[in-house]
Design a protein around this motif. Structure first.
Motif, PDB file in Angstrom:
ATOM      1  N   UNK A 148       0.833  -1.214   0.000  1.00 50.77           N
ATOM      2  CA  UNK A 148       0.000   0.000   0.000  1.00 50.77           C
ATOM      3  C   UNK A 148       0.865   1.260   0.000  1.00 50.77           C
ATOM      4  N   UNK A 149       2.018   1.176   0.617  1.00 47.49           N
ATOM      5  CA  UNK A 149       2.947   2.325   0.558  1.00 47.49           C
ATOM      6  C   UNK A 149       3.431   2.524  -0.880  1.00 47.49           C
ATOM      7  N   UNK A 150       3.811   1.427  -1.524  1.00 50.88           N
ATOM      8  CA  UNK A 150       4.275   1.516  -2.915  1.00 50.88           C
ATOM      9  C   UNK A 150       3.191   2.096  -3.833  1.00 50.88           C
ATOM     10  N   UNK A 151       1.945   1.785  -3.533  1.00 51.73           N
ATOM     11  CA  UNK A 151       0.851   2.258  -4.389  1.00 51.73           C
ATOM     12  C   UNK A 151       0.318   3.613  -3.927  1.00 51.73           C
ATOM     13  N   UNK A 152       0.982   4.179  -2.941  1.00 52.25           N
ATOM     14  CA  UNK A 152       0.625   5.531  -2.516  1.00 52.25           C
ATOM     15  C   UNK A 152      -0.631   5.622  -1.670  1.00 52.25           C
ATOM     16  N   UNK A 166      -7.044  -1.518   9.469  1.00 50.41           N
ATOM     17  CA  UNK A 166      -8.192  -0.981   8.728  1.00 50.41           C
ATOM     18  C   UNK A 166      -8.191  -1.510   7.296  1.00 50.41           C
ATOM     19  N   UNK A 167      -7.015  -1.765   6.755  1.00 51.92           N
ATOM     20  CA  UNK A 167      -6.921  -2.275   5.385  1.00 51.92           C
ATOM     21  C   UNK A 167      -6.892  -3.801   5.333  1.00 51.92           C
ATOM     22  N   UNK A 213     -11.033  -1.628   1.044  1.00 54.71           N
ATOM     23  CA  UNK A 213     -11.324  -0.200   1.218  1.00 54.71           C
ATOM     24  C   UNK A 213     -12.712  -0.131   1.858  1.00 54.71           C
ATOM     25  N   UNK A 214     -12.722  -0.180   3.179  1.00 57.16           N
ATOM     26  CA  UNK A 214     -13.952  -0.334   3.962  1.00 57.16           C
ATOM     27  C   UNK A 214     -14.210   0.986   4.698  1.00 57.16           C
ATOM     28  N   UNK A 215     -15.245   1.700   4.282  1.00 53.82           N
ATOM     29  CA  UNK A 215     -15.472   3.046   4.829  1.00 53.82           C
ATOM     30  C   UNK A 215     -15.563   3.041   6.348  1.00 53.82           C
ATOM     31  N   UNK A 231      -6.073   8.466  -3.023  1.00 53.43           N
ATOM     32  CA  UNK A 231      -5.795   7.097  -3.485  1.00 53.43           C
ATOM     33  C   UNK A 231      -6.877   6.132  -2.985  1.00 53.43           C
ATOM     34  N   UNK A 232      -7.346   6.376  -1.782  1.00 49.14           N
ATOM     35  CA  UNK A 232      -8.468   5.557  -1.278  1.00 49.14           C
ATOM     36  C   UNK A 232      -9.686   5.747  -2.182  1.00 49.14           C
ATOM     37  N   UNK A 233      -9.962   7.017  -2.555  1.00 51.57           N
ATOM     38  CA  UNK A 233     -11.112   7.268  -3.443  1.00 51.57           C
ATOM     39  C   UNK A 233     -10.944   6.538  -4.777  1.00 51.57           C
ATOM     40  N   UNK A 234      -9.699   6.466  -5.244  1.00 50.74           N
ATOM     41  CA  UNK A 234      -9.450   5.792  -6.515  1.00 50.74           C
ATOM     42  C   UNK A 234      -9.747   4.292  -6.401  1.00 50.74           C
TER      43      UNK A 234
END
Ligand code: GLY
Ligand code: MN
Ligand code: MN
Length: 440
Positions: A307-311, A328-329, A386-388, A407-410
């Protein structure tokens, strides 16, 4: 694929079960192991029965998953006895006459009514360890589930016999057939329900036989960890597809998850590929003496590295783990024991005399805390979602700066990713039961 013949391995399997039963009975101070197969359960104020689920203690002895009101009796030093209920009934299909690789190993007594079992069970119920649910009580044969007996048998059940592993390999083959059909249905634009039907048809099993309800999730639904609603319309566009579905082989389970991106969704595909590569490494880490709890913690760090690599996160994996952001992820455990039950028993057992190994603090959903040993089969099922609800908690805990919310929105419209295989722990390299079947 060339699969081992379970029939050729069954006699040795029974030998192992007999030795385990001898020890369990000695520890409990009993003379006989008595295991009812279980009874039908009826819905309240109705004459409909629930799908029958055989007593797992029974199906480890016998590849019979549809034989209610029957009994296994094992007495040390004697051939096991099977009281086989085959009613006269013209309303329902009744169990066929006993046949198969197991028959020659038992003294079989066919009964026509459940009560006839009473005359065939041991004389003194007080000398029996009776393993079953309360509804299985018959006369004075009331399940007592003695703890020393249960503790011993369940702890040992983590160590699969070659017969059990052969059946679990079969269960992989059935499920992979379904996974292939499901992916094709997804690519052809099917709804969740349509994909489910394609899966069941390819496997040749429906909800009564599958080891758990299929999780078939398109788009955001993949963020619901156990999504089983099966929508009837295909979302437009369908961007992603998560399928967590297994199969049964004579009562033994497989439990496999794959995630797919629709064509053109390259960045999500790249995230899947990264999780897939990490998952393979986690599978390879399964080896005797390795603490499964550590595997879970290592998985957190590996996934947060991705997740760090993907920003998606802005902090180090270690910082994300320490602050709870990683949970959370990746909010579930790395996996569990599997066998006669999809979530097999005794994942927390400290020893075959009882006791419990607690989960590490902050990891409430880990289902296995034992040290890996040869013969265990575990799932390895990392995921990122990605769980709100959980991401709101990250904000409330003051950790909003640890996350890049654009990035979460993406990624939110894709729901999430999980990749799950079964892995047999050996003396040497990990034996992944799932991957070779997909590769064949
Ligand atoms: N299918 C449920 C699980 O993966 O544990
Ligand atoms: Mn699963
Ligand atoms: Mn699982």
């Amino acid at each position: 694929m060339n699969l081992p013949d379970p029939g050729a391995l069954y006699s040795d399997h029974l030998g192992v079960l007999a030795r385990r039963a001898d020890e369990a009975l000695a520890r409990g101070g009993f003379d006989h192991l008595v295991v009812p197969s279980g009874r039908l359960h009826y819905q309240l104020f109705d004459d409909r029965d629930y799908p029958y689920a055989v007593n797992p203690q029974f199906k480890t002895w016998l590849p019979l998953t549809r034989l209610p009101d029957s009994w296994l009796v094992y007495t040390p030093g004697r051939r096991p006895q099977l009281v086989y209920h085959q009613p006269h009934d013209y309303w329902h299909a009744v169990p066929a006459a006993p046949s198969g690789w197991w028959v020659e190993h038992f003294d079989i007594h066919v009964i026509r009514t459940p009560e006839e079992a009473l005359a065939l069970l041991p004389k003194d119920p007080a000398r029996c360890a009776i393993l079953g649910e309360p509804q299985s009580a018959l006369g004075s044969f009331v399940p007592n589930n003695p703890q020393p007996v249960i503790d011993y048998l369940e702890y040992q059940r983590a160590f699969k016999t070659p017969y059990e592993i052969a059946l679990m390999r079969q269960a992989q083959v059935h499920a992979v057939r379904g996974h292939r059909a499901a992916e094709a249905a997804f690519r052809a634009g099917a709804s969740e329900f349509g994909i489910h039907m394609a899966y069941c048809s390819a496997v040749g099993q429906d909800a009564n036989e599958l080891p758990y309800g299929n999780i078939i999730a398109l788009d955001e639904h993949a963020a619901v960890l156990h999504y089983t609603d099966l929508g009837h319309t295909t979302p437009q566009p369908a961007r992603s597809f998560l399928i967590d579905a297994g199969a049964s082989a004579h009562g033994y389970a497989s439990d496999i998850t794959r995630t797919y991106a629709a064509a053109g969704h390259d960045e999500f595909q790249a995230l899947i590929d990264a999780v897939d590569a990490a998952q393979r490494k986690m599978c390879a880490a399964v080896r005797g003496g390795f603490d499964y709890k550590q595997l879970h913690v290592d998985a957190h760090l590996a996934l947060m590295g991705i997740l760090k690599d993907f920003g998606v996160i802005t902090v180090s994996p270690e910082a994300a783990l320490a602050s709870g952001v990683s949970a959370a992820f990746f909010p579930h455990g790395i996996g569990h024991l599997i066998g006669a039950q999809v979530h097999d028993v005794a994942g927390f057992a400290a020893s075959d005399r009882g006791g419990r190994i607690e989960r590490p603090a902050g990891h409430p959903y880990l289902r296995m805390t034992r040290v890996l040993e040869p013969g265990m089969v575990v799932t390895i099922e990392p995921g990122v979602y990605f769980i709100d609800m959980l991401l709101d908690e990250v904000k409330q805990a003051g950790n909003a700066a640890s996350v890049d919310w654009d990035r979460v929105d993406f990624f939110r419209p894709y729901g999430g990713i999980r990749i799950e295989d079964e892995v047999l722990c050996t003396d040497g390299e990990a034996d992944n039961l799932t991957r070779p079947v997909f590769a064949a």
